[in-house]
Design an enzyme around this catalytic site. Structure first.
Site, mmCIF file in Angstrom:
data_model
loop_
_atom_site.group_PDB
_atom_site.id
_atom_site.type_symbol
_atom_site.label_atom_id
_atom_site.label_comp_id
_atom_site.label_asym_id
_atom_site.label_seq_id
_atom_site.Cartn_x
_atom_site.Cartn_y
_atom_site.Cartn_z
ATOM 1 N N GLY A 95 43.870 48.216 47.104
ATOM 2 C CA GLY A 95 42.904 47.477 46.295
ATOM 3 C C GLY A 95 42.702 48.034 44.907
ATOM 4 O O GLY A 95 41.737 47.660 44.219
ATOM 5 N N HIS A 102 40.441 56.952 39.041
ATOM 6 C CA HIS A 102 38.973 56.959 39.065
ATOM 7 C C HIS A 102 38.495 57.214 40.483
ATOM 8 O O HIS A 102 39.063 56.709 41.444
ATOM 9 C CB HIS A 102 38.400 55.643 38.523
ATOM 10 C CG HIS A 102 39.014 54.413 39.113
ATOM 11 N ND1 HIS A 102 40.243 53.936 38.736
ATOM 12 C CD2 HIS A 102 38.564 53.571 40.063
ATOM 13 C CE1 HIS A 102 40.533 52.835 39.423
ATOM 14 N NE2 HIS A 102 39.525 52.605 40.254
#
Ligand code: DGP
Length: 116
Positions: A95, A102
């Site tokens: 995803g 991050h």
């Protein structure tokens, strides 16, 4: 590569693109996610551009990965001493939609398992 001119998170780090900043160091930035999935949902990014965790680890100085997770942990604890979650999506199958490493830090509600 230190910076990718086409990367939105590089632009957020430099301030070229505005974000709701929570914490900034010389090497990392914590800012609020545009599409929050919990009362506290922030992203922890390194200054140095790497598309994902694997690429970052492969090219990191020994302290860099630990420093990033330490910042995420401090951020999570400060938001919710009773518990928080750190998520790193790597690759389309997981995803990942922004290809600058991050760490999601989610806090402020009960988390469920297994994750979707
Ligand atoms: P991921 O699916 O793991 O790649 O998560 C990317 C996250 O980044 C997603 O939760 C939304 C957030 N996001 C994308 N673009 C921006 C932006 O321009 N500003 C902020 N604050 N967050 C963004």
């Amino acid at each position: 590569m230190t910076r990718d001119e086409n990367c939105i998170f590089c632009k957020i780090f430099s301030g070229e693109v505005k974000s709701d900043e929570v914490t900034r160091t010389d090497d990392a930035l914590v800012f609020r996610d545009l599409n929050p999935q919990a009362p506290t949902h922030v992203l922890v990014i390194p200054k140095r551009h790497a598309a994902n965790l694997g690429d970052f680890v492969a090219s990191a100085e020994p302290h860099e990965v630990g420093d990033l997770f330490a910042l995420a942990s401090r951020t999570g604890r400060a938001a919710s001493p009773d518990g928080y979650r750190i998520v790193v999506n790597e690759g389309h199958e997981a995803g990942q939609t922004v290809f600058h490493l991050h760490l999601h830090v989610l806090a402020g509600r009960r988390m469920h398992w297994p994750p979707g």
